[in-house]
Design a protein around this motif. Sequence first.
Motif, PDB file in Angstrom:
ATOM      1  N   TYR A  36       0.840  -1.200   0.000  1.00 41.85           N
ATOM      2  CA  TYR A  36       0.000   0.000   0.000  1.00 41.85           C
ATOM      3  C   TYR A  36       0.872   1.245   0.000  1.00 41.85           C
ATOM      4  CZ  TYR A  36      -3.766  -3.100   1.590  1.00 41.85           C
ATOM      5  OH  TYR A  36      -4.697  -4.098   1.703  1.00 41.85           O
TER       6      TYR A  36
ATOM      7  N   ILE B 141       3.355   0.456   3.207  1.00 41.60           N
ATOM      8  CA  ILE B 141       2.819  -0.520   4.159  1.00 41.60           C
ATOM      9  C   ILE B 141       2.605  -1.822   3.398  1.00 41.60           C
ATOM     10  CG2 ILE B 141       0.933  -1.087   5.728  1.00 41.60           C
ATOM     11  CD1 ILE B 141       2.621   1.287   6.645  1.00 41.60           C
TER      12      ILE B 141
ATOM     13  N   GLU C  50       1.016  -5.777   3.714  1.00 42.68           N
ATOM     14  CA  GLU C  50       0.119  -6.644   4.467  1.00 42.68           C
ATOM     15  C   GLU C  50       0.282  -8.077   3.970  1.00 42.68           C
ATOM     16  OE1 GLU C  50      -4.393  -6.114   5.787  1.00 42.68           O
ATOM     17  OE2 GLU C  50      -4.175  -6.352   3.612  1.00 42.68           O
TER      18      GLU C  50
ATOM     19  N   CYS D 262      -4.357 -11.319   9.061  1.00 43.10           N
ATOM     20  CA  CYS D 262      -3.504 -10.399   8.316  1.00 43.10           C
ATOM     21  C   CYS D 262      -2.592  -9.640   9.281  1.00 43.10           C
ATOM     22  CB  CYS D 262      -4.349  -9.401   7.529  1.00 43.10           C
ATOM     23  SG  CYS D 262      -5.366 -10.163   6.250  1.00 43.10           S
TER      24      CYS D 262
ATOM     25  N   LYS E 184       0.622  -6.539   9.334  1.00 44.71           N
ATOM     26  CA  LYS E 184       1.195  -5.449   8.540  1.00 44.71           C
ATOM     27  C   LYS E 184       2.561  -5.050   9.084  1.00 44.71           C
ATOM     28  CE  LYS E 184      -3.142  -3.383   7.060  1.00 44.71           C
ATOM     29  NZ  LYS E 184      -3.944  -2.148   6.984  1.00 44.71           N
ATOM     30  N   ASP E 185       3.387  -4.535   8.173  1.00 46.34           N
ATOM     31  CA  ASP E 185       4.672  -3.973   8.513  1.00 46.34           C
ATOM     32  C   ASP E 185       4.964  -2.904   7.459  1.00 46.34           C
ATOM     33  OD1 ASP E 185       7.068  -3.519   9.773  1.00 46.34           O
ATOM     34  OD2 ASP E 185       7.891  -5.518   9.427  1.00 46.34           O
ATOM     35  N   SER E 186       6.053  -2.164   7.640  1.00 46.80           N
ATOM     36  CA  SER E 186       6.359  -1.092   6.685  1.00 46.80           C
ATOM     37  C   SER E 186       7.769  -1.271   6.125  1.00 46.80           C
ATOM     38  CB  SER E 186       6.231   0.273   7.365  1.00 46.80           C
ATOM     39  OG  SER E 186       7.154   0.389   8.419  1.00 46.80           O
TER      40      SER E 186
END
Length: 157
Positions: free
Chosen positions: A85, A137, A139, A148, A150-152
């Motif tokens: 994202y 981001i 997922e 799910c 998430k990390d960046s």
Amino acid sequence: MRSFLYMLGGLVLLSIAATFFLLPDSDKNADKNNEKSSVEFSFKITPKSATPADTFWFVLSIVNHGEDTAKFLLPTPLPARFTVYRNEHPIWNSDYGMMFAQMITPFVIASGDSISLKSFWLGKNNAAKFQPLGKYIVEGCFLGNKKCLKDSLWLVD
């Protein structure tokens, strides 16, 4: 002709009903049983920053800490989906352009075992265009129970 259609419809309904009644109860409730604490999910991105065209690796790990085999039913043969994202808009999906048969697929993890589901990203969107520098981001979703994480990551110069 009408009797043939009734018979065909009856066979389809019978096969659907038989599928659900013949599944063991442990498979029907696998998601509920495994979410308690016996199955652990983690998500890692390596590296955390890189230049466009470098490879980012996404790893969704599933560990079964329970004494029993963890059983999941996948809606397709694809066990995980990864999405990148930018500004809350999806720009890349790991399964973009792929087709999968819609068939219930068993997915099991033995007691004490782990499975790593992987994908990679090169800094491009699904149209194969390099993306601008900045924060993204990511997922990772396990499709067996729709878990799910998430990390960046950062695209840098």
